[in-house]
Design a protein around this motif. Structure first.
Motif, PDB file in Angstrom:
ATOM      1  N   ARG A  62       0.828  -1.202   0.000  1.00  0.00           N
ATOM      2  CA  ARG A  62       0.000   0.000   0.000  1.00  0.00           C
ATOM      3  C   ARG A  62       0.863   1.253   0.000  1.00  0.00           C
ATOM      4  NH1 ARG A  62      -0.348   3.679   4.123  1.00  0.00           N
ATOM      5  NH2 ARG A  62      -0.107   1.957   5.562  1.00  0.00           N
ATOM      6  N   GLN A 105       1.349   4.149  -2.923  1.00  0.00           N
ATOM      7  CA  GLN A 105       1.155   5.567  -2.616  1.00  0.00           C
ATOM      8  C   GLN A 105       2.392   6.391  -2.948  1.00  0.00           C
ATOM      9  OE1 GLN A 105      -0.109   4.789   1.481  1.00  0.00           O
ATOM     10  NE2 GLN A 105      -2.055   5.799   1.046  1.00  0.00           N
ATOM     11  N   ALA A 115       2.507   6.807  -6.645  1.00  0.00           N
ATOM     12  CA  ALA A 115       1.491   7.749  -7.103  1.00  0.00           C
ATOM     13  C   ALA A 115       1.908   9.188  -6.809  1.00  0.00           C
ATOM     14  CB  ALA A 115       0.153   7.448  -6.427  1.00  0.00           C
ATOM     15  N   ARG A 122      -9.625   3.893  -0.189  1.00  0.00           N
ATOM     16  CA  ARG A 122      -8.989   4.110  -1.485  1.00  0.00           C
ATOM     17  C   ARG A 122      -8.248   2.840  -1.892  1.00  0.00           C
ATOM     18  NH1 ARG A 122      -5.895   9.583  -1.748  1.00  0.00           N
ATOM     19  NH2 ARG A 122      -8.059  10.218  -1.469  1.00  0.00           N
ATOM     20  N   TYR A 163      -5.556   1.257  -4.704  1.00  0.00           N
ATOM     21  CA  TYR A 163      -4.505   1.650  -5.644  1.00  0.00           C
ATOM     22  C   TYR A 163      -4.123   0.495  -6.549  1.00  0.00           C
ATOM     23  CZ  TYR A 163      -3.647   5.510  -2.335  1.00  0.00           C
ATOM     24  OH  TYR A 163      -3.778   6.603  -1.517  1.00  0.00           O
ATOM     25  N   GLY A 186       0.791   2.373  -8.667  1.00  0.00           N
ATOM     26  CA  GLY A 186       0.426   3.710  -8.247  1.00  0.00           C
ATOM     27  C   GLY A 186      -0.150   4.612  -9.323  1.00  0.00           C
ATOM     28  N   LYS A 198      -6.100   4.919  -9.074  1.00  0.00           N
ATOM     29  CA  LYS A 198      -6.686   4.754  -7.747  1.00  0.00           C
ATOM     30  C   LYS A 198      -8.182   5.017  -7.823  1.00  0.00           C
ATOM     31  CE  LYS A 198      -5.448   9.495  -6.483  1.00  0.00           C
ATOM     32  NZ  LYS A 198      -4.529  10.341  -5.701  1.00  0.00           N
ATOM     33  N   THR A 225     -11.546   5.945  -5.109  1.00  0.00           N
ATOM     34  CA  THR A 225     -11.890   6.369  -3.758  1.00  0.00           C
ATOM     35  C   THR A 225     -13.392   6.327  -3.571  1.00  0.00           C
ATOM     36  OG1 THR A 225      -9.966   7.844  -3.652  1.00  0.00           O
ATOM     37  CG2 THR A 225     -11.724   8.260  -2.092  1.00  0.00           C
TER      38      THR A 225
END
Length: 303
Positions: free
Chosen positions: A124, A128, A131, A252, A254, A258, A261, A263
């Protein structure tokens, strides 16, 4: 009362906090018992071992066998599937749920130079990082908090991303160069919270430490994980809060690289339904699945 814990400095620190609180609330004499887990002994990546649930297995086996009476888990590391014969007897009040950047030279995420090497063992966090900063190199690392911080101090990495709660429990808040906002950087379901697991029927042993608002919130976050059939190492962030009786839940999903995504955010009044955590999680998970979450991330691997 015998409380089982992993042997890492962080696990012992948080278990000692629980032991002291239980002793103060109940007057019971507490013994801390260290249990070695596969996650502590293997050098393989967490993803290849099957996720962070590898830390829970040996603790649960010790509990079932009667070698301990309670085990303390970091809730973010606990698989969402129920374990036969065991029950989460209490969830103490949650502390900081945020992730934190620990970088050389006091750098923030935006100040890291292109090509910077940033370490994490979490899919995770890796997603992130990619991204947020596609121009940096994400490095898969293992080891306890001090080992990870040493990678930065000794120049092997430019930064690492760790849980703020763990750094706080170890007295290492001074290593943080930036707290990462939950709005843009949702963390693992249950992060910052502990779970006190007991044998079914023994919930009264730890009930004095249960914090109902925290439990409602983290159960909502974990229900999302379960409903998406995702393991606790999946690239999914979720965060809930209760404000004036209203339970808010954001999640969220992903893609591992990244680049994409999804949400979803929903809310409901806790008093309006018998199972508020599950109901709000169903709304969030259903919306994520309708929008293509199953094709975006490696789901279907619930633990």
């Amino acid at each position: 009362m015998r409380i089982g814990t992993r042997g890492s400095a962080l696990a012992v620190a948080q278990t000692t906090t629980v032991a002291n609180a239980l002793a103060a609330k109940t007057g019971v004499v507490i013994e801390i018992v260290t249990v070695r887990t596969e996650g502590d002994t293997s050098t393989e990546s967490l993803a290849s071992l099957g996720g962070t649930g590898v830390f829970a297995g040996a603790l649960r086996e010790a509990l079932v066998a009667g070698r301990v009476d309670v085990v303390v888990h970091s809730l973010k590391d606990l698989p969402t599937a129920a374990y036969p014969g065991l029950s989460i007897g209490a969830v103490p009040k949650r502390v900081d749920a945020r992730d934190a950047l620990c970088a050389r030279d006091g750098l923030t995420m935006d100040e890291l130079p292109a090509g910077a090497r940033v370490g994490t063992g979490s899919p995770r966090r890796a997603a992130q990082l990619r991204a947020r900063r596609p121009d940096i190199e994400v490095v898969d690392i293992r080891g306890n908090v001090d080992t990870r911080l040493a990678h930065v101090a000794e120049g092997r990495l430019d930064a690492v991303v760790l849980a703020a709660a763990g750094l706080d429990r170890l007295g290492r808040l001074g290593a943080i160069t930036e707290f990462l906002s939950l709005d843009g950087w949702p963390t693992a379901p249950g992060q910052g919270a502990l779970a006190l697991e007991v044998r079914e029927g023994d919930e009264k042993l730890v009930a004095a430490l249960n914090h109902n608002p925290t439990r409602t919130i983290v159960e909502a976050e974990r229900h999302v994980l379960a409903l998406l059939e995702a393991g606790c190492a999946a690239p999914i962030g979720a965060h809930g809060q209760i404000d004036d009786g209203l339970l808010f839940l954001d999640a969220r999903v992903y893609s591992p690289d990244g680049t994409e995504k999804l949400t979803s955010s929903h809310a409901l009044y806790v008093s309006d339904t018998v199972h508020p955590s599950l109901e709000v999680a169903e709304r969030v998970a259903n919306e994520l699945l309708e929008n293509g979450a199953a094709t975006l991330a490696p789901l279907g691997s619930a633990q």
